[in-house]
Design a protein around this motif. Structure first.
Motif, PDB file in Angstrom:
ATOM      1  N   ALA A   8       0.836  -1.193   0.000  1.00 25.71           N
ATOM      2  CA  ALA A   8       0.000   0.000   0.000  1.00 25.71           C
ATOM      3  C   ALA A   8       0.877   1.252   0.000  1.00 25.71           C
ATOM      4  O   ALA A   8       2.045   1.217   0.416  1.00 25.71           O
ATOM      5  CB  ALA A   8      -0.914  -0.008   1.221  1.00 25.71           C
ATOM      6  N   VAL A   9       0.290   2.367  -0.440  1.00 22.13           N
ATOM      7  CA  VAL A   9       1.055   3.611  -0.540  1.00 22.13           C
ATOM      8  C   VAL A   9       1.615   4.028   0.809  1.00 22.13           C
ATOM      9  O   VAL A   9       2.777   4.439   0.916  1.00 22.13           O
ATOM     10  CB  VAL A   9       0.173   4.731  -1.132  1.00 22.13           C
ATOM     11  N   ASP A  10       0.822   3.938   1.869  1.00 26.36           N
ATOM     12  CA  ASP A  10       1.288   4.354   3.199  1.00 26.36           C
ATOM     13  C   ASP A  10       2.513   3.561   3.627  1.00 26.36           C
ATOM     14  O   ASP A  10       3.455   4.116   4.199  1.00 26.36           O
ATOM     15  CB  ASP A  10       0.167   4.191   4.225  1.00 26.36           C
ATOM     16  N   ARG A  11       2.489   2.250   3.377  1.00 24.05           N
ATOM     17  CA  ARG A  11       3.644   1.434   3.757  1.00 24.05           C
ATOM     18  C   ARG A  11       4.859   1.776   2.894  1.00 24.05           C
ATOM     19  O   ARG A  11       5.986   1.818   3.390  1.00 24.05           O
ATOM     20  CB  ARG A  11       3.298  -0.045   3.625  1.00 24.05           C
ATOM     21  N   GLN A  12       4.658   2.027   1.624  1.00 27.23           N
ATOM     22  CA  GLN A  12       5.776   2.422   0.765  1.00 27.23           C
ATOM     23  C   GLN A  12       6.394   3.735   1.237  1.00 27.23           C
ATOM     24  O   GLN A  12       7.618   3.879   1.268  1.00 27.23           O
ATOM     25  CB  GLN A  12       5.295   2.567  -0.682  1.00 27.23           C
ATOM     26  N   VAL A  13       5.534   4.689   1.607  1.00 27.28           N
ATOM     27  CA  VAL A  13       6.027   5.972   2.105  1.00 27.28           C
ATOM     28  C   VAL A  13       6.843   5.765   3.375  1.00 27.28           C
ATOM     29  O   VAL A  13       7.916   6.352   3.547  1.00 27.28           O
ATOM     30  CB  VAL A  13       4.849   6.938   2.355  1.00 27.28           C
ATOM     31  N   ALA A  14       6.338   4.932   4.275  1.00 30.00           N
ATOM     32  CA  ALA A  14       7.045   4.690   5.530  1.00 30.00           C
ATOM     33  C   ALA A  14       8.434   4.102   5.281  1.00 30.00           C
ATOM     34  O   ALA A  14       9.436   4.588   5.822  1.00 30.00           O
ATOM     35  CB  ALA A  14       6.221   3.749   6.415  1.00 30.00           C
ATOM     36  N   TRP A  15       8.507   3.085   4.454  1.00 28.24           N
ATOM     37  CA  TRP A  15       9.814   2.476   4.163  1.00 28.24           C
ATOM     38  C   TRP A  15      10.734   3.434   3.426  1.00 28.24           C
ATOM     39  O   TRP A  15      11.950   3.436   3.634  1.00 28.24           O
ATOM     40  CB  TRP A  15       9.617   1.202   3.348  1.00 28.24           C
ATOM     41  N   LEU A  16      10.150   4.252   2.571  1.00 28.99           N
ATOM     42  CA  LEU A  16      10.962   5.212   1.825  1.00 28.99           C
ATOM     43  C   LEU A  16      11.643   6.198   2.760  1.00 28.99           C
ATOM     44  O   LEU A  16      12.858   6.429   2.675  1.00 28.99           O
ATOM     45  CB  LEU A  16      10.069   5.964   0.827  1.00 28.99           C
ATOM     46  N   PHE A  17      10.899   6.760   3.696  1.00 29.69           N
ATOM     47  CA  PHE A  17      11.483   7.751   4.598  1.00 29.69           C
ATOM     48  C   PHE A  17      12.383   7.099   5.652  1.00 29.69           C
ATOM     49  O   PHE A  17      13.365   7.707   6.078  1.00 29.69           O
ATOM     50  CB  PHE A  17      10.398   8.589   5.259  1.00 29.69           C
ATOM     51  N   ILE A  18      12.072   5.872   6.050  1.00 28.35           N
ATOM     52  CA  ILE A  18      12.978   5.158   6.950  1.00 28.35           C
ATOM     53  C   ILE A  18      14.326   4.947   6.267  1.00 28.35           C
ATOM     54  O   ILE A  18      15.393   5.163   6.848  1.00 28.35           O
ATOM     55  CB  ILE A  18      12.358   3.814   7.382  1.00 28.35           C
ATOM     56  N   GLY A  19      14.287   4.534   4.999  1.00 29.40           N
ATOM     57  CA  GLY A  19      15.532   4.333   4.264  1.00 29.40           C
ATOM     58  C   GLY A  19      16.277   5.634   4.025  1.00 29.40           C
ATOM     59  O   GLY A  19      17.501   5.698   4.162  1.00 29.40           O
ATOM     60  N   LEU A  20      15.525   6.695   3.690  1.00 27.67           N
ATOM     61  CA  LEU A  20      16.145   7.982   3.396  1.00 27.67           C
ATOM     62  C   LEU A  20      16.852   8.553   4.626  1.00 27.67           C
ATOM     63  O   LEU A  20      18.045   8.883   4.587  1.00 27.67           O
ATOM     64  CB  LEU A  20      15.091   8.958   2.879  1.00 27.67           C
ATOM     65  N   PHE A  21      16.117   8.688   5.717  1.00 30.85           N
ATOM     66  CA  PHE A  21      16.715   9.289   6.912  1.00 30.85           C
ATOM     67  C   PHE A  21      17.734   8.350   7.560  1.00 30.85           C
ATOM     68  O   PHE A  21      18.712   8.812   8.157  1.00 30.85           O
ATOM     69  CB  PHE A  21      15.621   9.678   7.906  1.00 30.85           C
ATOM     70  N   ALA A  23      19.772   6.410   5.840  1.00 31.23           N
ATOM     71  CA  ALA A  23      20.994   6.596   5.051  1.00 31.23           C
ATOM     72  C   ALA A  23      21.680   7.907   5.407  1.00 31.23           C
ATOM     73  O   ALA A  23      22.918   7.971   5.478  1.00 31.23           O
ATOM     74  CB  ALA A  23      20.650   6.564   3.560  1.00 31.23           C
ATOM     75  N   LEU A  24      20.899   8.952   5.664  1.00 28.91           N
ATOM     76  CA  LEU A  24      21.497  10.234   6.037  1.00 28.91           C
ATOM     77  C   LEU A  24      22.177  10.158   7.402  1.00 28.91           C
ATOM     78  O   LEU A  24      23.250  10.742   7.595  1.00 28.91           O
ATOM     79  CB  LEU A  24      20.428  11.328   6.041  1.00 28.91           C
ATOM     80  N   VAL A  25      21.566   9.451   8.353  1.00 35.69           N
ATOM     81  CA  VAL A  25      22.207   9.278   9.661  1.00 35.69           C
ATOM     82  C   VAL A  25      23.522   8.518   9.513  1.00 35.69           C
ATOM     83  O   VAL A  25      24.548   8.904  10.089  1.00 35.69           O
ATOM     84  CB  VAL A  25      21.255   8.545  10.622  1.00 35.69           C
ATOM     85  N   ALA A  26      23.506   7.439   8.706  1.00 40.03           N
ATOM     86  CA  ALA A  26      24.731   6.668   8.498  1.00 40.03           C
ATOM     87  C   ALA A  26      25.802   7.517   7.817  1.00 40.03           C
ATOM     88  O   ALA A  26      26.979   7.469   8.190  1.00 40.03           O
ATOM     89  CB  ALA A  26      24.415   5.425   7.661  1.00 40.03           C
ATOM     90  N   ALA A  27      25.399   8.307   6.822  1.00 41.27           N
ATOM     91  CA  ALA A  27      26.368   9.157   6.129  1.00 41.27           C
ATOM     92  C   ALA A  27      26.935  10.224   7.059  1.00 41.27           C
ATOM     93  O   ALA A  27      28.131  10.541   7.005  1.00 41.27           O
ATOM     94  CB  ALA A  27      25.705   9.813   4.916  1.00 41.27           C
ATOM     95  N   THR A  28      26.098  10.778   7.919  1.00 37.85           N
ATOM     96  CA  THR A  28      26.567  11.792   8.865  1.00 37.85           C
ATOM     97  C   THR A  28      27.565  11.210   9.848  1.00 37.85           C
ATOM     98  O   THR A  28      28.595  11.828  10.154  1.00 37.85           O
ATOM     99  CB  THR A  28      25.370  12.401   9.618  1.00 37.85           C
ATOM    100  N   LEU A  29      27.279  10.008  10.362  1.00 31.92           N
ATOM    101  CA  LEU A  29      28.221   9.353  11.275  1.00 31.92           C
ATOM    102  C   LEU A  29      29.532   9.033  10.558  1.00 31.92           C
ATOM    103  O   LEU A  29      30.617   9.177  11.129  1.00 31.92           O
ATOM    104  CB  LEU A  29      27.590   8.076  11.835  1.00 31.92           C
ATOM    105  N   GLY A  30      29.426   8.591   9.285  1.00 30.69           N
ATOM    106  CA  GLY A  30      30.638   8.315   8.529  1.00 30.69           C
ATOM    107  C   GLY A  30      31.462   9.569   8.297  1.00 30.69           C
ATOM    108  O   GLY A  30      32.696   9.546   8.390  1.00 30.69           O
TER     109      GLY A  30
END
Length: 336
Positions: A8-21, A23-30
């Motif tokens: 469903a769209v809601d679940r896709q949105v949730a996974w999308l933002f979980i992956g996005l933020f 990845a940004l947290v991991a990149a910031t720590l790196g």
């Protein structure tokens, strides 16, 4: 990925933002860990550029989330505001005279808002020709009425292309939100995310490859970092990210990879063109550690998107046969 595509769209949105933020947290720590090891001026300079990129990525991610929550109208306004800042910076890099004031006022306060209104209203036929046809004929007339023939052609061309890149190019990003594609209703923001992701990946991969892959620069006087090998790595990165994100699009993996290649390749070439503009204006971009006048270097960061968005938008429309006279193409016909 097939499961994500069918979710469903809601679940896709949730996974999308979980992956996005995530990845940004991991990149910031790196980046923080690499900063602890930076012990020489070149490394410190690269670290400064890296932190600037990360700050821009965080701001973009937050704005994308806000735009998603508040809807297409707010997203269009945000893109319009960014286009205003980028156009302002572009104009500061060009030579204009008092006779051009009418054209500049028209560009900032008529052409820019009207172009985004057309995008938000889904008048795509007029939207695609308004700037390159009507505005391109009107601007020279206004400048000629200023009664100043000195460097007239040069001044007019620069204003025209400032509008073409900063307004026309940028306006195609929010237009993706409103494409009514078959079986893809309400998911236009996924296309915007796909575009930004592949363009950013291609741009960063090209920059990394330029530092580590030895090759002769294509145009040394413009950029010592732009080589065809590095560009090829950037295009490959765009295609790879396109495949990884195909579940967010109406495409299957093959066409998604092709769209990633088109968007990523045109975006990196656009950044190269803007570098030429900066050299002509006597300023250096982020690779030269010097802030660009105007909107503090925003043009550097969004130039790839300005060039890639029209290519991607019209490629998507052609893919689904939206233009008159084109047959409607289905996914199986293109290997989907």
């Amino acid at each position: 990925m097939d499961a994500l595509r069918e979710a469903a769209v809601d679940r896709q949105v949730a996974w999308l933002f979980i992956g996005l933020f995530g990845a940004l947290v991991a990149a910031t720590l790196g980046a923080w860990w690499l900063g602890l090891r930076a012990d020489s001026p070149p490394r410190l300079a690269r670290q400064e550029v890296l932190w600037g990129d990360l700050r821009a990525a965080w701001v973009g991610a937050v704005l994308f989330w806000i735009a998603w929550v508040l809807g297409a109208a707010v997203a269009t306004l945000l893109f319009g505001f960014v286009a205003f800042l980028v156009l302002r910076e572009f104009i500061t890099l060009t030579h204009t005279r008092r006779a051009d004031h009418r054209s500049l006022l028209l560009a900032f306060f008529v052409v820019l808002p009207l172009q985004f209104v057309l995008a938000g209203s889904r008048f795509f036929d007029l939207f695609t020709v308004f700037v390159p046809v009507y505005v391109f004929f009107l601007l020279p007339l206004l400048s000629a009425l200023g009664n100043d023939p000195q460097r007239f052609l040069e001044r007019t061309a620069k204003i025209q292309w400032a509008i073409m890149v900063c307004v026309y190019g940028m306006s195609h990003a929010p237009a993706l939100l409103l494409l009514d594609l078959p079986g893809y209703a309400g998911r236009g923001a996924f296309l915007v995310f796909f575009l930004v992701a592949v363009v950013a990946a291609a741009h960063q991969a090209q920059a990394v490859a330029a530092r580590h892959v030895r090759a002769r620069p294509v145009a040394r006087a413009i950029s010592r970092q732009f080589t065809w090998r590095a560009w090829g790595w950037g295009v490959a990165a765009g295609g790879t990210v396109g495949v990884l994100l195909y579940w967010t699009t109406p495409f299957m993996p093959g066409p998604a990879a092709l769209m990633g290649v088109l968007a990523g390749g045109s975006g990196t070439l656009g950044a190269f063109v803007v570098t030429a503009l900066q050299r002509d204006a006597g300023v250096r971009g982020r690779d030269g550690r010097v802030s660009v006048t105007g909107a503090v270097g925003l043009l550097d960061r969004v130039a790839p998107l300005c060039f890639a968005a029209p290519v991607f938008f019209h490629s998507v429309r052609w893919f689904f046969g939206w233009d008159q006279g084109l047959p409607v193409l289905s996914l199986p016909e293109l290997g989907g």
